[in-house]
Design an enzyme around this catalytic site. Structure first.
Site: not given
Ligand code: BEZ
Length: 221
Positions: A46, A138
């Site tokens: 990570c 959107d």
């Protein structure tokens, strides 16, 4: 990813983050967004991923894409870990250029189907997988990728797919294998030859294939 399919409206969740509380749609505004999850703070793969994301954050900005990470630790842990990430990047003392969501109750991870059943913490609870969601202006889901905790992602590939998503949102084309900006693109199958000729002033070439079917139509955008 139960319940969330391409084209679905992305949930307008509220979350605590390293920049305070957010409502996701307001955080995005009119921008594209990329949300990427991580198994845990202070873990090696990570850390390499977040350092890479920080390094190329200007490339996401150039494309009008807001970045946000997530893992199942607290804001306080995220702040401490961010310092490690920036030091690993070779930029100790600088701020991580994007926020991290604190999903310590795993509510968002459950909502978005991000838990990896094969990777568990010391209490036996599942960790988050390496998910990527790209969300359009959107607020609809345009792409999702799901990697297990044990496999780090390729953030250059994320930029490449974002280039494709942004191009194909504007033009009636599709991008072939390993496409990168500047390469030829495919005319989508639903366009007739006459529509394609009208839409693509640089011309359309058709690759001959044994079937004789004229479906491999290329153009330069
Ligand atoms: C890592 O980030 O290194 C990692 C996290 C959970 C499981 C395996 C690897």
């Amino acid at each position: 990813m139960p319940g969330l399919l391409l084209g679905d409206e992305f949930p307008n969740f509220e979350a605590d983050t390293t920049i305070g509380k957010i409502k996701f749609h307001e955080f995005l505004g009119d921008s594209w967004g990329v949300l990427f999850s991580h198994p845990r703070d202070f873990t090696p793969v990570c850390t390499t991923e977040l350092a890479c994301a920080a390094k190329i954050s200007d490339e996401f900005k150039k494309r009008g894409v807001k970045m946000i990470a997530l893992s199942i630790d607290s804001v306080e842990d995220h702040r401490g870990w961010s310092k490690d990430v920036m030091a690993y990047k070779g930029d100790a003392g600088s701020a991580l250029p994007f926020p991290i969501i604190a999903d310590h109750k795993r509510e968002l991870s459950v909502l978005l189907g991000m838990l990896d059943p094969d990777e568990r913490d010391k209490d036996g609870l599942p960790l988050t997988a390496r998910c990527v969601f790209v969300i359009g202006p959107d607020k609809k889901l345009k792409l999702s990728i799901l990697y297990p905790a044990t496999t780090g992602r390729n953030f250059d590939e994320l930029l490449r797919v974002i280039d494709s998503l942004q191009l194909t949102a504007q033009k009636k084309v599709a991008t072939p294998v390993d496409w990168k900006p500047g390469d030829k693109v495919m005319v989508i199958p639903s366009l007739s030859d006459s529509e394609a000729a009208a839409l693509f002033p640089n011309g359309v070439t058709t690759k001959e294939v044994p079937s004789g079917k004229k479906y491999l139509r290329l153009t330069q955008i």
